[in-house]
Structure formats: C-alpha cells, structure tokens
Design an enzyme around this catalytic site. Structure first.
Site, PDB file in Angstrom:
ATOM      1  N   CYS A 189       5.664  -0.160  -2.131  1.00 45.81           N
ATOM      2  CA  CYS A 189       4.296   0.249  -2.464  1.00 45.81           C
ATOM      3  C   CYS A 189       4.264   1.742  -2.821  1.00 45.81           C
ATOM      4  CB  CYS A 189       3.351  -0.012  -1.298  1.00 45.81           C
ATOM      5  SG  CYS A 189       3.613  -1.598  -0.508  1.00 45.81           S
ATOM      6  N   CYS A 247       5.781  -7.141  -5.711  1.00 40.83           N
ATOM      7  CA  CYS A 247       4.566  -7.824  -5.227  1.00 40.83           C
ATOM      8  C   CYS A 247       3.578  -8.145  -6.349  1.00 40.83           C
ATOM      9  CB  CYS A 247       3.862  -6.968  -4.168  1.00 40.83           C
ATOM     10  SG  CYS A 247       3.285  -5.411  -4.851  1.00 40.83           S
TER      11      CYS A 247
HETATM   12 FE1  FES Z   1       1.838  -4.543  -3.455  1.00 43.77          FE
HETATM   13 FE2  FES Z   1       1.763  -2.832  -1.483  1.00 43.77          FE
HETATM   14  S1  FES Z   1       2.083  -4.956  -1.341  1.00 43.77           S
HETATM   15  S2  FES Z   1       1.540  -2.429  -3.555  1.00 43.77           S
END
Ligand code: FES
Length: 211
Positions: free
Chosen positions: A107, A36
């Site tokens: 995450c 992400c």
């Molecule tokens: Fe990036 Fe959770 S979406 S750390």
C-alpha cells in the site's frame, strides 16, 4: 476494537493532508497496485526555476494504509526538488508514519509509485528525461499495465483488453477489445493517451476500439 495501525497512521487516515486534485497540474499519475487492484492519483505543481514541488495533492482509492501513506508522502515531498522527492521510498514513508504492518507494504509502495510516476510525467512533458531509450512494444505494454480496466479493477493487459500494439515511425497504434461506444471507452482512451503521448520519441498515439 483493536486496529492493526498505530495512532499516527490512524490520524493521517482520519485527517489526510493534501487530498484532492490540482487543476492544470504540471505532472500527474494514476497508479494501480498489482497486489490488490487499488489505485492512487498524484498531482504536482512544480516551480520551473527551482524545480521544487510547490504543491501536491493525492486521491486514494485504496485502504487506510494507502490513504495514510499518500498523506505522508505529500508532506514529505512538498518543498523538495524533483531529484530529492524521487528519493522518497516506501520505507521512509512507512518510518515517517511510525511503521505499517508488513502485510501493508504494497500500500505504501503504491503511494510512492504514484509520486514517482507524477514526477516522471512532469519530466517527460518538459523534455527532462535523461535516459532516452527507444520506445518498443514492450515499453508500451509495460505502461498499459498501469491503465485500469474499470470493469475488473485490474489493468488492461492482465484483463486481455489489449488486442494489438504497433510502434512504427513515431506512431503508437493500440487496439482495445471494447466497442467504441462502451461506457468506459472515452475514459480508457484518455488514460492510454496520458500514459503514452509524452514518450520522447512518439509523435502520435492512435487508440482503436475493435469490437
Ligand atoms: Fe490496496 Fe492497501 S490493500 S492499497
């Protein structure tokens, strides 16, 4: 509004424990998630005799899951020896939070990677690395994948900012495709040095800006 998180996750997200940085920390890391692009920094203070984590803090630039996992791993790691803390994995962190949605696994992986990298940083700085693998260009590039390009929110390697890497006689030479006076040049140089200069067989790291 219905949140995808349980009460415990929400509570750690709203009141995260051990947030912040530690000045003169003994080990620190900043890790980015390839999934992400979010980042987490972890700082540790270690008792030299017992090798126990006396203090730990984190800063998250990630989502609610990342903040909650950062919070729980600091609680899990505090008071543990480095060897014990290394064994904390994303599953233990997620279980301690009562579970996270599957889609949020990366995450908690990010938070745990941050903890492990801070421990590795401590071990490198204190000559405690057991596996003394010779530093190669591939190893350097792997580490540079953990240095963020603030312009893109992705790492330097994937955003093609690394022009060249040379490893020779204990010196690493890294060329970065940015001007010397770029607004992020100082910051990028510091992060590169931090990632490379504690490698056990490295005496010197040279960072050049080549545009
Ligand atoms: Fe990036 Fe959770 S979406 S750390």
């Amino acid at each position: 509004m219905k949140f995808p998180y349980n009460e415990k996750v929400l509570e750690h997200f709203r009141n995260p424990r051990n947030v912040g940085s530690i000045e003169n920390s003994d080990g620190k890391s900043t890790e980015g998630s390839p999934a992400c692009g979010d980042m987490v920094s972890v700082y540790i203070k270690v008792d030299k005799g017992t090798k126990k984590i006396e203090d730990i803090k984190f800063e998250s630039y990630g989502c609610a899951s990342n903040i909650a996992t950062g919070s729980i791993i600091t609680e899990l790691a505090k008071g543990k020896t480095l060897e014990e803390a290394k064994k904390i994995d994303w599953k233990e962190a997620s279980d301690a939070l009562g579970g996270l949605p599957k889609i949020k696994t990366h995450c908690s992986v990010l938070a745990v990677d941050g903890l492990r990298a801070a421990i590795a940083n401590y071990e490198e700085k204190h000559g405690l690395i057991k596996e003394r693998v010779p530093t190669t260009k591939e190893i350097v590039l792997k580490r540079l994948r953990h240095v963020m390009n603030p312009l893109a929110g992705l790492d330097l390697v994937r955003t093609n900012l690394i022009d060249n890497v040379k490893v020779e006689n204990g010196t690493i030479d890294v060329s970065v495709s940015l001007p010397e006076d770029h607004q992020f040049a100082t910051n990028i140089r510091e992060e590169i040095l931090e990632k490379l200069e504690n490698l056990w067989d490295v005496d010197k790291v040279v960072v050049r800006f080549t545009v």
